[in-house]
Enzyme design. Sequence first.
Site, short mmCIF file in Angstrom:
data_model
loop_
_atom_site.label_atom_id
_atom_site.label_comp_id
_atom_site.label_asym_id
_atom_site.label_seq_id
_atom_site.Cartn_x
_atom_site.Cartn_y
_atom_site.Cartn_z
N ASP A 1 -23.50 97.61 32.90
CA ASP A 1 -24.72 98.43 32.85
C ASP A 1 -24.39 99.88 33.20
O ASP A 1 -24.85 100.83 32.54
CB ASP A 1 -25.83 97.86 33.75
CG ASP A 1 -25.31 97.25 35.04
OD1 ASP A 1 -24.09 97.03 35.14
OD2 ASP A 1 -26.12 97.00 35.95
N ASP B 1 -19.96 93.55 21.60
CA ASP B 1 -20.83 93.63 20.42
C ASP B 1 -21.82 94.78 20.59
O ASP B 1 -22.00 95.63 19.71
CB ASP B 1 -21.57 92.29 20.27
CG ASP B 1 -22.28 92.15 18.95
OD1 ASP B 1 -22.13 93.04 18.08
OD2 ASP B 1 -23.00 91.15 18.77
#
Length: 336
Positions: A209, A233
């Site tokens: 994050d 991804d």
Amino acid sequence: MAIPVTLIPGDGVGPSIASATVRVLEATGAVFEWDRQLAGAAAVVRYNEPMPDATLDSIKRTRLALKGPLETPVGGGYRSVTVALRKTFDLYANVRPAMTIVPGGRYEDVDIVLIRENTEGLYSGVEHYIAIGGDPKAAAESIAIVTRLGSERVIRYAFEYALAHGRSKVTVVHKANILKFTSGLFLEVGRDVAREYAGRVAFDERIVDAAAMQLVIKPEMFDVVVTTNLFGDILSDLVSGLVGGLGLSPGANIGDNAAIFEAVHGTAPDIAGLDLANPGALLLAGCLMLDHIGELEKATRIRTALEQTIRDGVRTRDLGGTAGTEEFTDAIIARL
Ligand code: NAI
């Protein structure tokens, strides 16, 4: 000596950007023996099979493929051939470089190579529903599988890539503070491998994050990034976004026995056959292929010519210009 390569032109804009890419690659003096094969919708028309044996046999022989985008039917129909090829050949490292090419965007100096583990993690395909009471889908579970071997080979690839391309740092991106076992193992292996490269390639570790935020605020902090499948991804499209989207985004899928190079975008059915497609992403995938076989100088020449073409204002429509595929390709060749 001619280098054998399986060429899968693909569907939609695929054939036109593939022929443009071949023209530019050959204009550098590189000599390839192209083995043209079908996959996707074109193969269904011809063989009634999206991934014919002839194509697989060709890749087994050449161990190198340059692949245009392939159509995947939405909903029913066959599964993604792109994903099936990755599985068949155990292509464990997905390499997505993102470099500022078009000036005047939000960021001027992005130069990041994101390497994504391509075979395991949350994408292992181990998923099921749990029935409770009368509800057959009361809960759903996906199992993330992270192995020492799977982690080590992709992290080692990232460090070797850094060495081979004169890059100074590898950042392992993880979520080991919460996913202590799966992400924890990936990070542990990352630290172990990093020790072997101490003094040659710097090592950094970031929680996913925080990494996402820093990629947007200070992309210059990053050089080579390696991470697990799901995080990779998402972050690989994020880094493409930093440099203006998918139009100039190439990808490589690397395994020990084969490597497949592709554009990240799809078949662009809305502009297929209109001489409007930007061949840049597939051409940059061709450059990754040249890098992979050690032809770094030819790859650099192409990248420089592509960059110069764009800076000179010769651009396809998606880059804000008016040039068609052919005109853009000729302009690149003229600048090689
Ligand atoms: P897409 O990438 O084909 O198109 C999205 C938008 O970008 C369209 O407006 C298109 O015109 C534009 N675009 C894409 N490539 C371009 C290029 N080279 N030059 C100029 N403009 C370009 O994505 P979409 O529409 O979601 O998918 C279409 C088909 O492609 C589907 O069948 C999908 O499954 C397949 N696909 C295949 C991929 C692969 O083989 N690696 C990857 C992504 C999608």
